[in-house]
Motif scaffolding. Structure first.
Motif, PDB file in Angstrom:
ATOM      1  N   VAL A   2      17.765   8.652  -3.732  1.00 17.34           N
ATOM      2  CA  VAL A   2      16.638   8.362  -4.343  1.00 17.34           C
ATOM      3  C   VAL A   2      16.333   6.698  -4.341  1.00 17.34           C
ATOM      4  N   CYS A   3      17.288   6.238  -4.489  1.00 14.25           N
ATOM      5  CA  CYS A   3      17.252   4.621  -4.505  1.00 14.25           C
ATOM      6  C   CYS A   3      16.682   4.206  -3.269  1.00 14.25           C
ATOM      7  N   PHE A   4      16.576   4.587  -2.304  1.00 10.42           N
ATOM      8  CA  PHE A   4      16.267   4.166  -0.903  1.00 10.42           C
ATOM      9  C   PHE A   4      14.770   3.536  -1.179  1.00 10.42           C
ATOM     10  N   GLY A   5      13.791   4.260  -1.639  1.00  4.99           N
ATOM     11  CA  GLY A   5      12.593   3.804  -1.543  1.00  4.99           C
ATOM     12  C   GLY A   5      12.472   2.786  -2.780  1.00  4.99           C
ATOM     13  N   PRO A   6      13.020   2.738  -3.986  1.00  8.84           N
ATOM     14  CA  PRO A   6      12.739   1.600  -4.722  1.00  8.84           C
ATOM     15  C   PRO A   6      13.430   0.148  -4.180  1.00  8.84           C
ATOM     16  N   LYS A   7      14.706   0.413  -3.721  1.00  7.66           N
ATOM     17  CA  LYS A   7      15.293  -0.565  -3.059  1.00  7.66           C
ATOM     18  C   LYS A   7      14.713  -1.423  -1.953  1.00  7.66           C
ATOM     19  N   ASN A   8      14.003  -0.484  -1.181  1.00  3.85           N
ATOM     20  CA  ASN A   8      13.071  -1.289  -0.105  1.00  3.85           C
ATOM     21  C   ASN A   8      12.102  -2.063  -0.862  1.00  3.85           C
ATOM     22  N   MET A   9      11.590  -1.914  -2.022  1.00  2.99           N
ATOM     23  CA  MET A   9      10.631  -2.412  -2.758  1.00  2.99           C
ATOM     24  C   MET A   9      11.113  -3.900  -3.172  1.00  2.99           C
ATOM     25  N   GLY A  10      12.527  -4.056  -3.123  1.00  2.77           N
ATOM     26  CA  GLY A  10      13.140  -5.180  -3.567  1.00  2.77           C
ATOM     27  C   GLY A  10      13.252  -5.616  -5.076  1.00  2.77           C
ATOM     28  N   LEU A  11      13.202  -4.380  -5.530  1.00  2.33           N
ATOM     29  CA  LEU A  11      13.438  -4.446  -7.177  1.00  2.33           C
ATOM     30  C   LEU A  11      15.053  -4.785  -7.384  1.00  2.33           C
ATOM     31  N   SER A  12      15.090  -4.972  -8.681  1.00  2.00           N
ATOM     32  CA  SER A  12      16.736  -5.370  -9.048  1.00  2.00           C
ATOM     33  C   SER A  12      17.570  -3.936  -8.935  1.00  2.00           C
ATOM     34  N   GLU A  13      18.829  -4.172  -9.071  1.00  2.00           N
ATOM     35  CA  GLU A  13      19.499  -3.212  -9.050  1.00  2.00           C
ATOM     36  C   GLU A  13      19.440  -2.225 -10.294  1.00  2.00           C
ATOM     37  N   LYS A  14      19.220  -2.843 -11.229  1.00  2.00           N
ATOM     38  CA  LYS A  14      19.077  -2.095 -12.540  1.00  2.00           C
ATOM     39  C   LYS A  14      17.961  -1.233 -12.492  1.00  2.00           C
ATOM     40  N   LYS A  51       7.993   8.016  10.360  1.00  2.18           N
ATOM     41  CA  LYS A  51       6.827   7.678   9.541  1.00  2.18           C
ATOM     42  C   LYS A  51       7.257   8.051   7.839  1.00  2.18           C
ATOM     43  N   ALA A  52       8.104   9.043   7.870  1.00  2.79           N
ATOM     44  CA  ALA A  52       8.418   9.444   6.505  1.00  2.79           C
ATOM     45  C   ALA A  52       9.056   8.202   5.817  1.00  2.79           C
ATOM     46  N   GLN A  53      10.216   7.676   6.623  1.00  2.00           N
ATOM     47  CA  GLN A  53      10.936   6.656   5.950  1.00  2.00           C
ATOM     48  C   GLN A  53      10.076   5.421   5.920  1.00  2.00           C
ATOM     49  N   ILE A  54       9.177   5.257   6.982  1.00  3.96           N
ATOM     50  CA  ILE A  54       8.191   4.004   6.511  1.00  3.96           C
ATOM     51  C   ILE A  54       7.524   4.020   5.393  1.00  3.96           C
ATOM     52  N   ALA A  55       7.021   5.389   5.155  1.00  7.70           N
ATOM     53  CA  ALA A  55       6.489   5.922   3.664  1.00  7.70           C
ATOM     54  C   ALA A  55       7.172   5.468   2.542  1.00  7.70           C
ATOM     55  N   ARG A  56       8.370   5.417   2.588  1.00  4.30           N
ATOM     56  CA  ARG A  56       9.510   5.188   1.544  1.00  4.30           C
ATOM     57  C   ARG A  56       9.717   3.614   1.624  1.00  4.30           C
ATOM     58  N   GLY A  57       9.238   2.920   2.557  1.00  4.20           N
ATOM     59  CA  GLY A  57       9.552   1.454   2.569  1.00  4.20           C
ATOM     60  C   GLY A  57      10.324   0.902   3.426  1.00  4.20           C
ATOM     61  N   ALA A  58      10.742   1.971   4.479  1.00  2.09           N
ATOM     62  CA  ALA A  58      11.740   1.360   5.452  1.00  2.09           C
ATOM     63  C   ALA A  58      11.176   0.585   6.317  1.00  2.09           C
ATOM     64  N   ASP A  59      11.902  -0.575   6.964  1.00  2.00           N
ATOM     65  CA  ASP A  59      11.426  -1.532   8.036  1.00  2.00           C
ATOM     66  C   ASP A  59      12.066  -1.301   9.320  1.00  2.00           C
ATOM     67  N   LEU A 113       0.915  -1.212   0.076  1.00  2.00           N
ATOM     68  CA  LEU A 113      -0.076   0.081   0.127  1.00  2.00           C
ATOM     69  C   LEU A 113       0.968   1.235   0.233  1.00  2.00           C
ATOM     70  N   ARG A 114       2.084   1.195   0.845  1.00  2.00           N
ATOM     71  CA  ARG A 114       2.726   2.312   1.024  1.00  2.00           C
ATOM     72  C   ARG A 114       3.514   2.793  -0.228  1.00  2.00           C
ATOM     73  N   ASN A 115       3.805   1.685  -1.109  1.00  2.00           N
ATOM     74  CA  ASN A 115       4.449   1.724  -2.401  1.00  2.00           C
ATOM     75  C   ASN A 115       3.590   2.423  -3.407  1.00  2.00           C
ATOM     76  N   ASP A 116       2.230   2.060  -3.171  1.00  2.00           N
ATOM     77  CA  ASP A 116       1.125   2.396  -4.148  1.00  2.00           C
ATOM     78  C   ASP A 116       0.794   4.030  -3.913  1.00  2.00           C
ATOM     79  N   VAL A 117       0.854   4.187  -2.621  1.00  2.00           N
ATOM     80  CA  VAL A 117       0.375   5.619  -2.071  1.00  2.00           C
ATOM     81  C   VAL A 117       1.695   6.234  -1.581  1.00  2.00           C
ATOM     82  N   GLY A 118       2.301   7.102  -2.581  1.00  2.00           N
ATOM     83  CA  GLY A 118       3.561   7.567  -1.845  1.00  2.00           C
ATOM     84  C   GLY A 118       2.950   8.743  -1.120  1.00  2.00           C
ATOM     85  N   LEU A 119       3.470   9.174  -0.308  1.00  2.00           N
ATOM     86  CA  LEU A 119       3.354  10.292   0.628  1.00  2.00           C
ATOM     87  C   LEU A 119       4.712  11.175   1.012  1.00  2.00           C
ATOM     88  N   VAL A 120       4.713  12.346   0.602  1.00  2.00           N
ATOM     89  CA  VAL A 120       5.718  13.145   0.899  1.00  2.00           C
ATOM     90  C   VAL A 120       5.458  14.270   1.946  1.00  2.00           C
TER      91      VAL A 120
END
Lengths: 281, 281, 268
Positions: A105-117, C179-187, A81-88
């Protein structure tokens, strides 16, 4: 495909002397692809509301559905859900932490478990979207100017490719040009990708020309929820709760009072100019 | 001689790369001449990074000029003998409301300045009372600053400065982090001080609507003064302001557009009433 | 969760305790803490408990408010109780697998729990009824003899006052960044210890940066308001002993006498 809030309430410190209702029986439907301005002054509940939309806060009563699924249900994938609903968040530049802009900027997508590329591709794309020059990519985020930091932080969320993007006061503290640049980029992004955007702000004037719909919050409830021009008709009531319609609304009202039959439903300077020229000629 | 006067004021700082080697110099303030008279309300405008805050910090001897001189009440700020005199006479309010309140209780915070100056206890109490009343915060004197709104916190900070009985108060973007209500509160308090108490005010901001009531305004860009004059004169130059990353109130812009379309209007209209009057409606 | 820590928060009320000189409260708190370690029987703890209830009633701070501060130390409390319960040798009461509970263990665990709870309540009561400014003023005054030994007493107490003022702000900030980092997928929750420690980087870096930024701003704001250390400084609220303070000292010492008598000497 939408976000639906069904009788959502949130109470802080329930059962204590400090009990305070932050959200009162909110019912909302946010369809895909809409551009929404969420307006209210500090403490109106707007920040609390958006934190419900990606599951950072859970309602004390009521339900929230994302694409038909109840997000409060056991086993619902909140991470997805948090990937789909991005909150700034407000002042998002205060969350930067990496050695260089690109890694941050890579931090978010990395947490999603995507490939490095894929991660790098997304980070690159997101940084381009916010208009940051390549020269800055490998600099420390802390050496950038305030406006640039803000963009890097927004890119950090964009890189997750959310379907719904929520921005809490994205222009706070920026100078007028910086404010316009960020809002223009958000508008472009929405036009090109068709994602839902919710812009949280306390300024009607800033969001009026961008959004399709304005939701006005006051004391934890929804006060108005309509097209901008229709919301501004209530400029007197808005004033009473400490909000103001854009200045053009007042100008058009002044013309009305003098007996000129101008259309008061104007939002931009351009429209106002044309109306005034029409009645004066 | 004015209360604050500067001659060819220059401030440079050294930029260093990651290893700490000198990369070059940045001129944050570039040959600025200034003359502020007792009782003036002067506004300093400029985009983020234009050097306006750096300039302000010279007026309170927080920063010292690299070249040129600045005098506060005729006293050269680089002369250490006058340091405390200058700081007492030219009080300063900063941007972030949380980072300048020292006391845990409102009244204790307001008393902080007089305590440092060695004012006798009884007089501190009198000063605290009168200062809090001047900004309309007296009934909050026993409150914790953490529980106040942004606008209220800034008013406490202003009270903390006036308790030192300064001749001049410098406000460095005091409204940048506030919502519209908070902004109005602060500006109202500042105007009252200027008008009722005759305190010289130097207001630094990038919100254009806040300077309408100033006697004089200067616009900074790249460290030097790009424009100066009355607010009306400044607002007459819409295009130039836009080049400097600033904007004008909607009504000014509308009047400007109407004029371009052939309506007979003077430049620099600041309020809705003024527009109606000039249109002779 | 972070908001639950009441230690270091001030609760505004107009009570006899609030009006006392902070030095009295500091000394009394110290005496009370010492008393908790002097006492070694239950009657003594009843005396301490009654004294505490008397103070809470007098302070007008709602009991709920004080108890909320306990949540923060539940873990510590459980740990202390468990260790004492199972690891004290003595007369076995109950045995299960490799664990034995002894009579002495129960007694020690109970004492430990009471001590910890009373200690936290006692010290939160002091911070709840004394503004940090008063507290540090009190400390500055009490420790002022150390000035002769060139200990920077004023600076230390000013540092403490500022730290106390910024605790709630930094806690709120921690919450926000988290919260902001959790929103970026941090665990922040799953994984082993090393992974968990690593996951804190996105929280700690921004938090430290923010703390430095605030410290910098604050130092500037203080200088702008003519702060130049303790010399020639006057006080808005100078500390002066009143009659009620003498009475309070009397009560505090009387309590100590009672504690020593009931907690040590008196036997049924």
């Amino acid at each position: 495909m939408a976000i639906i809030l069904d009788h959502v309430s949130y109470v802080y410190e329930k059962g204590t002397a400090m009990e305070m209702a932050a959200l009162k029986d909110i019912n909302l439907v946010i369809p895909d692809g809409q551009f929404i301005g969420l307006i209210g002054h500090t403490g109106s509940g707007k920040s609390t509301l958006v934190q419900h939309l990606n599951g950072l806060m859970n309602p004390t009563s009521g339900h929230i559905y994302y694409n038909g699924e109840d997000i409060g249900e056991d086993g619902f994938n909140k991470k997805k859900l948090r990937n789909d609903v991005g909150l700034v968040f407000q002042y998002p530049e205060h969350q930067l932490f990496e050695i260089d802009v690109f890694s941050d900027v890579c931090f978010g997508p990395k947490n999603m478990g995507l490939s490095e590329k894929e991660v790098q591709l997304r980070a690159y794309e997101a940084l381009k979207r916010v208009g940051l020059e390549d020269d800055y990519f490998y600099q420390s985020p802390f050496d950038l100017s305030g406006g640039q930091k803000r963009r890097v932080a927004i890119a950090g969320v964009l890189a997750m490719k959310p379907e719904v993007l929520i921005l809490d006061e994205p222009t706070a503290g920026l100078d007028p040009k910086g404010r316009d640049e960020i809002l223009d980029q958000i508008a472009t992004l929405r036009k090109e990708t068709g994602i839902t955007v919710i812009l949280v702000s306390h300024s009607m004037e800033d969001v009026a020309k961008y959004v399709d719909r304005i939701i006005v919050m006051n004391q934890g409830s929804i006060m108005y929820d309509d097209e901008p021009r229709k919301v501004f008709r209530h400029y007197r009531e808005l004033e009473e709760v400490g909000l103001a319609a854009p200045q053009v609304t007042y100008i058009m009202q002044a013309f009305r009072e003098k007996g000129y039959l101008v259309n008061t439903d104007v939002i931009t300077i351009e429209e106002a100019k044309n109306e005034i020229l029409r009645v004066l000629k | 001689m004015g209360i604050i006067e500067a001659k060819k004021l220059v401030f440079e700082y050294i930029r260093r790369d990651e290893e700490g080697n000198v990369e070059g110099f940045t001129r944050a303030v570039d040959e600025v001449d200034l003359d502020v008279k007792q009782g003036d309300f002067m506004a300093i405008l400029g985009h983020n990074g234009s050097g306006k805050s750096t300039l302000a910090k010279h007026m309170n001897a927080i920063l010292y000029p690299t070249e040129g001189t600045i005098w506060v009440e005729g006293k050269d700020t680089t002369n250490e003998e006058y340091l405390w005199d200058i700081r007492q006479n030219a009080g300063m309010v900063f941007q972030n409301p949380d980072n300048q309140i020292i006391g845990q209780v409102v009244e204790e915070d307001v008393g902080f300045g007089p305590e440092n100056m060695g004012v006798p206890t009884k007089e501190i109490w009198e000063r605290v009372e009168e200062s809090l009343k001047a900004v309309g915060m007296y009934k909050y004197r026993k409150h914790s600053p953490n529980k106040l709104s942004g606008g209220q916190k800034q008013r406490v900070s202003i009270a903390g400065v006036i308790a030192m009985h300064p001749k001049c108060i410098i406000l460095d973007e005091p409204t940048a982090m506030l919502d519209p209500n908070g902004r109005k509160e602060v500006i109202r308090a500042v105007r009252a001080l200027n008008q009722a108490e005759g305190i010289t005010v130097i207001l630094i901001t990038h919100y254009m609507e806040e300077i309408i009531h100033a006697d004089r305004a200067i616009v900074m860009d790249k460290g030097h003064i790009a424009m100066q004059g009355t607010p009306k004169e400044i607002f007459s130059q819409v295009e130039k302001l836009k080049e400097l990353r600033l904007d004008v109130p909607q009504v000014t812009l509308l009047a400007y557009e109407l004029k371009k379309s052939g309506i007979n209007l003077p430049d620099g209209i600041l309020t809705c009433e003024e527009l109606m009057k000039e249109l002779k409606l | 969760m972070l908001r639950d820590i009441t230690l270091g928060q001030y609760y505004h009320a107009d009570s006899a305790i609030h009006r006392l000189d902070p030095r009295v409260k500091l000394v009394t708190t110290l005496l009370f803490i010492v008393s908790l370690f002097i006492i070694n029987n239950f009657i003594g703890y009843i005396v301490a408990g009654l004294f505490l209830i008397f103070l809470i009633k007098l302070s007008k701070v709602p009991f709920r408010f004080i108890v909320r501060g306990m949540k923060a130390i539940v873990f510590l409390l459980v740990l202390a109780v468990v260790f004492n319960l199972f690891l004290t040798p003595g007369e076995t009461v109950f045995s299960f697998w490799k664990l034995t509970i002894t009579k002495e263990g129960i007694r020690l665990a109970a004492f430990m729990a009471i001590r910890l709870i009373f200690l936290i309540i006692g010290s939160s009561l002091m911070t709840l009824t004394t503004t940090p400014n008063q507290l540090t003023d009190g400390m500055e005054k009490l420790l002022s003899p150390l000035n002769k030994l060139h200990v920077p007493v004023h600076e230390i107490s000013m540092m403490m006052a500022i730290a106390l003022r910024f605790i709630p702000i930094l806690l709120e900030e921690t919450d926000k960044i988290m919260k902001a980092q959790i929103a970026r997928g941090a665990d922040f929750e799953s994984g082993n210890l090393i992974k968990k420690a690593k996951s804190l980087v996105p929280l700690l870096v921004p938090l430290f940066l923010s703390a430095f930024r605030r410290a910098n701003d604050l130092a500037m704001a203080m200088e702008a308001r003519c702060y130049r250390g303790g010399e020639n400084r006057t006080k808005m609220k100078p500390l002066l002993y009143h009659k009620q303070d003498a009475i309070a000292y009397g009560i505090a010492w009387l309590y100590v006498v009672f504690c020593v008598y009931f907690g040590r000497i008196f036997t049924l």
